[in-house]
Scaffold this motif. Structure first.
Motif, short mmCIF file in Angstrom:
data_model
loop_
_atom_site.label_atom_id
_atom_site.label_comp_id
_atom_site.label_asym_id
_atom_site.label_seq_id
_atom_site.Cartn_x
_atom_site.Cartn_y
_atom_site.Cartn_z
N SER A 46 44.51 66.77 59.17
CA SER A 46 44.77 68.18 59.90
C SER A 46 45.90 68.96 59.13
N ASN A 47 46.59 68.75 58.39
CA ASN A 47 47.85 69.48 57.51
C ASN A 47 46.96 69.89 55.85
N MET A 48 45.65 68.76 56.13
CA MET A 48 46.10 69.50 54.52
C MET A 48 44.30 70.64 54.55
N ASP A 49 44.05 70.55 55.72
CA ASP A 49 42.77 71.47 56.19
C ASP A 49 43.77 72.95 55.79
N GLU A 50 44.81 72.65 56.80
CA GLU A 50 45.67 73.73 57.04
C GLU A 50 46.21 73.92 55.65
N PHE A 51 47.12 73.12 54.62
CA PHE A 51 47.30 72.88 53.83
C PHE A 51 46.69 74.47 52.33
N PHE A 52 45.23 74.41 52.78
CA PHE A 52 44.07 74.60 51.47
C PHE A 52 43.91 75.98 52.42
N MET A 53 43.92 76.14 53.69
CA MET A 53 43.43 77.21 54.48
C MET A 53 44.44 78.66 54.80
N ARG A 55 48.04 77.56 52.62
CA ARG A 55 48.96 78.39 51.88
C ARG A 55 48.07 78.30 49.74
N VAL A 56 46.79 76.88 49.76
CA VAL A 56 45.84 77.48 48.82
C VAL A 56 45.73 79.15 48.54
N ASP A 61 44.67 83.88 46.57
CA ASP A 61 44.38 85.53 46.59
C ASP A 61 45.45 85.72 45.59
N GLN A 62 46.35 85.13 45.34
CA GLN A 62 48.10 85.93 44.36
C GLN A 62 47.14 86.02 42.69
N THR A 63 46.61 84.79 42.71
CA THR A 63 45.82 85.18 41.35
C THR A 63 44.84 85.96 41.17
N LEU A 64 44.23 86.20 42.00
CA LEU A 64 43.61 87.72 41.76
C LEU A 64 43.71 88.99 41.28
N MET A 76 57.97 79.90 39.86
CA MET A 76 56.37 78.98 39.23
C MET A 76 55.00 80.54 39.99
N THR A 77 53.89 80.84 38.72
CA THR A 77 53.33 81.55 39.05
C THR A 77 52.47 81.34 40.40
N ALA A 78 51.73 81.55 40.79
CA ALA A 78 51.01 81.19 41.77
C ALA A 78 49.28 80.55 41.05
N ALA A 79 49.08 80.89 40.07
CA ALA A 79 48.66 79.35 38.76
C ALA A 79 49.42 78.15 38.84
N GLU A 80 50.17 78.08 38.39
CA GLU A 80 51.26 77.34 37.53
C GLU A 80 51.34 76.06 39.17
N GLN A 81 50.88 77.05 40.75
CA GLN A 81 51.77 76.32 41.66
C GLN A 81 50.19 76.06 41.94
N ILE A 82 49.46 76.07 41.58
CA ILE A 82 47.56 75.70 42.39
C ILE A 82 48.02 74.37 40.83
N ALA A 83 47.89 74.56 40.05
CA ALA A 83 48.40 73.64 38.75
C ALA A 83 48.70 72.29 38.97
N ALA A 84 49.34 72.36 39.61
CA ALA A 84 50.89 71.61 39.93
C ALA A 84 50.28 70.16 41.14
N ILE A 85 49.62 71.09 42.27
CA ILE A 85 49.49 70.55 43.35
C ILE A 85 48.44 69.77 42.95
N THR A 86 47.02 70.57 42.57
CA THR A 86 45.65 69.81 42.21
C THR A 86 45.89 68.37 41.51
N PRO A 87 46.44 67.82 41.04
CA PRO A 87 45.85 66.33 40.93
C PRO A 87 47.46 65.75 42.39
N ARG A 88 48.51 66.49 42.27
CA ARG A 88 48.52 65.95 43.28
C ARG A 88 47.66 65.69 44.88
N VAL A 89 47.39 66.53 45.03
CA VAL A 89 46.00 66.74 46.02
C VAL A 89 45.12 65.38 46.34
#
Length: 114
Positions: A46-53, A55-56, A61-64, A76-89
Motif C-alpha cells: 500500500s505504501n509503495m502504491d501511494e509512493f508511486f501515485m 511522490r514519483v 511531472d517536474q521532469t516534463l 537534486m533535480t527531479a530526474a536525479e531523484q527518480i534515478a536514485a530511487i529506481t534501483p532502491r525500489v
C-alpha cells in the motif's frame, strides 16, 4: 558537470523508501506472528502504491517541465531523484516478492490454501 554541494539532509523520497524497508523487514521477522507479518507485507504494498501515485508522479511531472530545478534541501533535480530511487525500489520489490512466497508457504503449512 558541476559538483553538487554536500547536504546534511536526506532526500525525502529516499527516506520514505528507508521507512518502507523497515516495514518490509517486519514481514520477514520470524518472531512476529504470521498474521502480523502478512499485514506488514500488505502495508508495504500500500505504501509503495501511494509512493508511486503521489511522490514519483509528482517528480515525473517536474521532469516534463524541463527546468531542472533542484530541491532546496538535497540539491537534486527531479530526474536525479527518480534515478536514485529506481534501483532502491527494484531491490525492495524483489525482497517483497521473496518474502511473499515465504508467507504463502507458511500459510499453507497452517492449512490455508490459495
Amino acid at each position: 558537470m558541476e559538483k553538487k554541494p554536500e547536504s546534511i539532509f536526506i532526500n525525502r523520497e529516499l527516506s520514505w523508501l528507508d521507512f518502507d524497508s523497515r516495514v518490509l523487514a517486519l514481514a520477514k521477522e520470524k518472531t512476529v506472528p504470521l498474521g502480523e507479518r502478512i499485514k506488514f507485507a500488505a502495508i508495504f504494498g500500500s505504501n509503495m502504491d501511494e509512493f508511486f501515485m503521489v511522490r514519483v508522479g509528482s517528480l515525473y511531472d517536474q521532469t516534463l517541465l524541463k527546468n531542472n530545478k533542484t530541491d532546496n534541501v538535497t540539491h537534486m533535480t527531479a530526474a536525479e531523484q527518480i534515478a536514485a530511487i529506481t534501483p532502491r525500489v527494484a531491490e525492495l520489490q524483489a525482497k517483497c516478492d521473496k518474502y511473499f512466497q515465504h508467507l504463502v508457504s507458511a500459510l499453507a503449512q497452517e492449512g490455508y490454501k490459495r
